[in-house]
Design a protein around this motif. Sequence first.
Motif, mmCIF file in Angstrom:
data_model
loop_
_atom_site.group_PDB
_atom_site.id
_atom_site.type_symbol
_atom_site.label_atom_id
_atom_site.label_comp_id
_atom_site.label_asym_id
_atom_site.label_seq_id
_atom_site.Cartn_x
_atom_site.Cartn_y
_atom_site.Cartn_z
ATOM 1 N N GLY A 16 0.761 -1.234 0.000
ATOM 2 C CA GLY A 16 0.000 0.000 0.000
ATOM 3 C C GLY A 16 0.796 1.290 0.000
ATOM 4 N N VAL A 17 2.106 1.205 0.083
ATOM 5 C CA VAL A 17 2.919 2.421 0.007
ATOM 6 C C VAL A 17 3.889 2.307 -1.152
ATOM 7 C CG1 VAL A 17 2.754 2.934 2.473
ATOM 8 C CG2 VAL A 17 4.674 1.603 1.636
ATOM 9 N N ASN A 18 4.319 3.435 -1.648
ATOM 10 C CA ASN A 18 5.308 3.449 -2.715
ATOM 11 C C ASN A 18 6.683 3.159 -2.131
ATOM 12 O OD1 ASN A 18 3.416 4.157 -4.697
ATOM 13 N ND2 ASN A 18 3.589 6.305 -4.146
ATOM 14 N N VAL A 19 7.565 2.612 -2.952
ATOM 15 C CA VAL A 19 8.922 2.277 -2.531
ATOM 16 C C VAL A 19 9.893 3.112 -3.362
ATOM 17 C CG1 VAL A 19 10.625 0.437 -2.316
ATOM 18 C CG2 VAL A 19 8.207 -0.081 -1.953
ATOM 19 N N GLY A 20 10.687 3.939 -2.684
ATOM 20 C CA GLY A 20 11.675 4.761 -3.369
ATOM 21 C C GLY A 20 12.804 3.910 -3.912
ATOM 22 N N SER A 21 13.391 4.332 -5.014
ATOM 23 C CA SER A 21 14.437 3.535 -5.660
ATOM 24 C C SER A 21 15.652 3.334 -4.763
ATOM 25 C CB SER A 21 14.856 4.185 -6.981
ATOM 26 O OG SER A 21 15.349 5.492 -6.754
ATOM 27 N N ASP A 22 15.960 4.298 -3.888
ATOM 28 C CA ASP A 22 17.109 4.147 -2.993
ATOM 29 C C ASP A 22 16.848 3.139 -1.875
ATOM 30 O OD1 ASP A 22 15.212 5.830 -1.826
ATOM 31 O OD2 ASP A 22 16.732 6.999 -0.754
ATOM 32 N N PHE A 23 15.584 2.843 -1.606
ATOM 33 C CA PHE A 23 15.236 1.887 -0.555
ATOM 34 C C PHE A 23 15.737 0.485 -0.887
ATOM 35 C CE2 PHE A 23 12.351 -1.192 1.428
ATOM 36 C CZ PHE A 23 12.454 -0.809 2.753
ATOM 37 N N TYR A 24 15.663 0.108 -2.160
ATOM 38 C CA TYR A 24 16.078 -1.233 -2.567
ATOM 39 C C TYR A 24 17.550 -1.504 -2.246
ATOM 40 C CZ TYR A 24 11.711 -1.306 -5.204
ATOM 41 O OH TYR A 24 10.386 -1.253 -5.556
ATOM 42 N N ASP A 25 18.414 -0.560 -2.566
ATOM 43 C CA ASP A 25 19.840 -0.749 -2.299
ATOM 44 C C ASP A 25 20.123 -0.822 -0.802
ATOM 45 O OD1 ASP A 25 20.540 -0.834 -4.980
ATOM 46 O OD2 ASP A 25 20.844 1.330 -5.093
ATOM 47 N N ALA A 26 19.477 0.048 -0.031
ATOM 48 C CA ALA A 26 19.681 0.039 1.421
ATOM 49 C C ALA A 26 19.188 -1.271 2.029
ATOM 50 C CB ALA A 26 18.962 1.221 2.063
ATOM 51 N N LEU A 27 18.035 -1.730 1.598
ATOM 52 C CA LEU A 27 17.492 -2.984 2.108
ATOM 53 C C LEU A 27 18.365 -4.162 1.697
ATOM 54 C CD1 LEU A 27 15.244 -4.465 3.601
ATOM 55 C CD2 LEU A 27 13.966 -4.515 1.442
ATOM 56 N N GLU A 29 21.561 -4.184 1.197
ATOM 57 C CA GLU A 29 22.765 -4.198 2.045
ATOM 58 C C GLU A 29 22.455 -4.772 3.424
ATOM 59 O OE1 GLU A 29 25.976 -3.711 1.298
ATOM 60 O OE2 GLU A 29 25.204 -3.584 -0.748
ATOM 61 N N GLU A 30 21.312 -4.415 3.978
ATOM 62 C CA GLU A 30 20.918 -4.953 5.290
ATOM 63 C C GLU A 30 20.745 -6.466 5.221
ATOM 64 O OE1 GLU A 30 20.522 -3.548 8.387
ATOM 65 O OE2 GLU A 30 21.458 -1.792 7.485
ATOM 66 N N VAL A 31 20.138 -6.942 4.151
ATOM 67 C CA VAL A 31 19.930 -8.390 3.989
ATOM 68 C C VAL A 31 21.274 -9.103 3.843
ATOM 69 C CG1 VAL A 31 18.977 -10.164 2.456
ATOM 70 C CG2 VAL A 31 17.604 -8.176 3.078
ATOM 71 N N LYS A 32 22.194 -8.514 3.086
ATOM 72 C CA LYS A 32 23.525 -9.114 2.937
ATOM 73 C C LYS A 32 24.232 -9.207 4.295
ATOM 74 C CE LYS A 32 24.399 -7.659 -1.800
ATOM 75 N NZ LYS A 32 25.176 -6.742 -2.644
ATOM 76 N N ASP A 33 24.107 -8.160 5.118
ATOM 77 C CA ASP A 33 24.704 -8.182 6.454
ATOM 78 C C ASP A 33 24.071 -9.267 7.313
ATOM 79 O OD1 ASP A 33 26.377 -6.086 5.788
ATOM 80 O OD2 ASP A 33 25.152 -4.555 6.789
ATOM 81 N N LEU A 34 22.757 -9.380 7.248
ATOM 82 C CA LEU A 34 22.040 -10.400 8.011
ATOM 83 C C LEU A 34 22.492 -11.805 7.603
ATOM 84 C CD1 LEU A 34 19.736 -10.996 10.040
ATOM 85 C CD2 LEU A 34 18.191 -10.987 8.082
ATOM 86 N N ILE A 35 22.650 -12.020 6.317
ATOM 87 C CA ILE A 35 23.113 -13.315 5.811
ATOM 88 C C ILE A 35 24.531 -13.600 6.298
ATOM 89 C CG2 ILE A 35 23.744 -14.610 3.727
ATOM 90 C CD1 ILE A 35 21.358 -13.135 2.337
ATOM 91 N N ALA A 36 25.393 -12.595 6.227
ATOM 92 C CA ALA A 36 26.781 -12.778 6.666
ATOM 93 C C ALA A 36 26.837 -13.153 8.151
ATOM 94 C CB ALA A 36 27.593 -11.512 6.405
ATOM 95 N N ARG A 37 26.016 -12.498 8.967
ATOM 96 C CA ARG A 37 25.986 -12.825 10.402
ATOM 97 C C ARG A 37 25.456 -14.237 10.621
ATOM 98 N NH1 ARG A 37 23.771 -7.551 10.800
ATOM 99 N NH2 ARG A 37 21.760 -8.447 11.408
ATOM 100 N N ALA A 38 24.465 -14.640 9.857
ATOM 101 C CA ALA A 38 23.913 -15.991 9.980
ATOM 102 C C ALA A 38 24.945 -17.043 9.577
ATOM 103 C CB ALA A 38 22.652 -16.126 9.130
#
Length: 55
Positions: A16-27, A29-38
Amino acid sequence: MVDVLKKSGVRDAADGVNVGSDFYDALDEEVKDLIARAVERADENGRKTVKARDV
């Protein structure tokens, strides 16, 4: 550039909300960090398989 996530899945999850193009890159990176910690946690526990409990 989004490497790990699919943009359509992010848009669906944003529900229901729009997603800014810069959000994808930031997200992404967070997912990559989460995977690395796992991966690190799995290694510390002597496993070669990452499991949900590593998150």
